[in-house]
Design an enzyme around this catalytic site. Structure first.
Site, PDB file in Angstrom:
ATOM      1  N   GLU A   1       1.735   0.197  -4.943  1.00  0.00           N
ATOM      2  CA  GLU A   1       0.836   1.290  -5.301  1.00  0.00           C
ATOM      3  C   GLU A   1       1.598   2.617  -5.173  1.00  0.00           C
ATOM      4  OE1 GLU A   1      -3.270   3.479  -3.765  1.00  0.00           O
ATOM      5  OE2 GLU A   1      -1.842   2.597  -2.366  1.00  0.00           O
TER       6      GLU A   1
ATOM      7  N   ASP B   1       0.815  -1.201   0.000  1.00  0.00           N
ATOM      8  CA  ASP B   1       0.000   0.000   0.000  1.00  0.00           C
ATOM      9  C   ASP B   1       0.855   1.260   0.000  1.00  0.00           C
ATOM     10  OD1 ASP B   1      -2.634   1.432   0.586  1.00  0.00           O
ATOM     11  OD2 ASP B   1      -1.444   2.034   2.328  1.00  0.00           O
TER      12      ASP B   1
END
Length: 553
Positions: free
Chosen positions: A245, A219
């Site tokens: 990400e 993340d």
């Protein structure tokens, strides 16, 4: 008849197990020629949640995933991106609405969270893995609920465990983040500290050994170095799949940083090179948001260099960018216009890169028939992350030729291309023609026996007298691939029980097919445990739009 059916089931089951074994064998290679952990480049990933899951299905989502495991596998997904497994006690309120507990402001490594219990997580991951769906956990190394008391992880101030000055947006000093700064650095962990590094390394190993982890989605990779991700993967699960990400425009970097004047492609490719993981294709997402359909060729997945395409993880929307069912419509920070969603899926599922399908597009908002058909086209053609793609710019919209391992595809989206012979040699059949010709795909291979039209139709299935015990459900199984080819493991669960003991569901099938099928009562967790078959002859019909077919247990 019973003996013949038993033989047919045994052969189908053997074929399924053989296919799964081949897929698992391919996974052993793990890395691309450039050393990227992309698992052969043939993954099709389902994002297995949306932002409002903890409000729409509080404490029950893992049960839902366990129940859905056979359906997810039958729909063609090889991997599932799971929510953050660590519990999150955070909360927020804007007056009339409240929420929290999504996992992104996590508390500790305890698995009893708002998605379900530790035991339910183990059951869900076991069912998914058993169905041949790789489990990818969302990992959040850069922020947690620092102020909440009674954590299992005790990280006091003053020992280098925390980055305390990262709230200064201009601070890139060595005593701040070792990657890019993280917004809200008050709760930012110092992943470079040996104890913090080891804490995550051991947790990733634990997820691998105890919770069936086949990889990780990292993340918001702003606040910890790409090299840290590579080291964690090397030390805990080196041949697993991973994806990062990196959601940041080049202009957001300081003026003295080379990335400030780079392209989206160059920025995300740089992270991938250093992490040795694929990366979400925000270059493509940005073009989908701000460009024309013709501009979609400028995503990382459309780069002329295969070493760039192989690291692109493509998507249309996710829990952050898109809408979610329920409260406030979820996050929807950067949602794609509804009018482009079907074209976007037609593109990412027929072109290079590793495609990710958003749960709500698949199972909440009615795009499943198209997505299933596109997955079948992709699989039949052998399209991989690094497959060759050539764009043809002399036509309106987007026109491309994609060379798979088995077949060649010609894609035409919102285009005036008349036929594939204008851009590619050879004999083509039409595999897809929908939305008034806005979505068209041709293939050099068979289109599945529907006369070359590629037409899929929604058929209403109903099973009467489907009394069940807890843990069992009613499924439809039959003679088509979409119905499992008579294998209970590939049967499709009927989910509408509003008139129990009648079970209903809508399944997408090729048009004009002679279909034979039966209702079965089967364990949700163990596909081999079939409690009851529909007695008598098979139910038969010819597939057409709106047909309702009825079986009785």
């Amino acid at each position: 008849m019973k003996t013949l059916l038993s033989c047919r089931l045994a052969l189908a089951a053997s074929s399924l197990l053989f296919s799964v074994a081949i897929a698992h064998a391919a996974d052993l290679t793990g890395k691309s020629p450039a050393g990227v952990r992309y698992h052969g480049g043939d993954e099709i990933i389902l994002q297995g949640f949306h932002w409002n899951v903890v409000r729409e299905a509080p404490n029950d989502w893992y049960n839902r995933l366990r129940e859905m495991a056979p359906t997810i596998a039958a729909d063609g997904f090889s991997a599932i991106w799971m929510p953050v497994p660590w519990r999150d006690f955070s909360s927020w309120s804007d007056g009339g609405n409240s929420g929290g507990g999504e996992g992104y402001f996590w508390h500790d490594f305890n698995k009893n969270g708002r998605y379900g219990t530790d035991a339910q997580l183990r059951q869900a991951s076991g069912a998914l893995t058993g169905a041949g769906v790789k489990v990818l956990y969302d990992a959040v190394p850069n922020h947690m609920n620092r102020g909440y008391p009674n954590k299992e992880i005790n990280l006091p101030a003053g020992q280098g465990f925390w980055r305390n000055d990262c709230a200064d947006f201009g601070n890139y000093a060595n005593d701040c983040d070792d990657g890019d700064r993280f917004i809200g650095g008050e709760s930012d962990l110092n992943t470079g500290h040996p104890q913090i590094y080891a804490m995550f390394r051991d947790e990733f190993s634990n997820l691998r050994s105890q919770y069936s982890a086949g990889g990780f989605r990292f993340d918001f990779v702003r606040g910890y170095a790409a090299e840290r991700v590579d080291s964690w993967m090397t030390d805990s699960h080196d041949n697993a799949f991973c994806v990062g990400e990196l959601w940041k425009a080049p202009s957001e970097y300081p003026s003295w940083d080379w990335r400030n004047t780079a392209s989206w492609q160059e920025v995300i490719k740089d992270w991938s090179d250093r992490a040795k993981c694929p990366v979400f294709d925000f270059a493509l997402k940005e073009r989908m948001q701000n460009g024309s359909i013709a501009d979609w060729r400028n995503g990382l997945n459309g780069n002329p260099n295969p070493r760039w395409r192989e690291v692109a993880v493509t998507f249309v929307d996710n829990h952050d960018t898109g809408y979610s069912p329920g409260q406030n419509g979820g996050q929807h920070h950067w949602p794609l216009n509804d009018s482009l969603v079907r074209q976007a899926y037609a593109y990412i599922l027929s072109s290079p890169g590793t495609p990710v399908v958003y749960w709500s597009h698949m199972y909440d908002w009615g795009h499943a028939p198209l997505i299933r058909q596109l997955i079948q086209i992709r699989r039949a053609a052998g399209i991989r992350a690094d497959s060759a793609i050539q764009f043809h710019t002399s036509y309106s919209g987007l026109v491309a030729t994609v060379s798979g391992a088995s077949q060649t595809l010609v894609i035409a989206l919102n285009s005036n291309l008349a036929n594939p012979g204008q851009v590619a040699g050879g004999s083509f059949n039409q595999a897809l023609n929908q939305d008034g010709g806005q979505l068209r795909i041709w293939t050099t291979g068979s289109t599945g026996g529907d006369g070359g039209t590629g037409t899929q139709v929604s058929v209403n299935f109903r099973c009467d007298n489907g009394t069940t015990q807890p843990g069992d459900s009613v499924y439809a199984v039959g003679n088509l691939a979409q119905l499992g080819n008579w294998s209970p493991a590939g049967a499709v669960r009927l989910t509408d029980v509003s008139a129990y003991p009648t079970w209903r569901g809508t399944i997408s099938l090729p048009a004009g097919q002679a279909v034979e099928w039966k209702c079965i009562v089967r364990s949700e967790a163990d596909p081999s445990q079939v409690r009851r078959w529909q007695p008598g002859s098979n139910t038969t019909f010819t597939s057409a739009a709106g047909v309702t077919t009825v079986g009785r247990l």
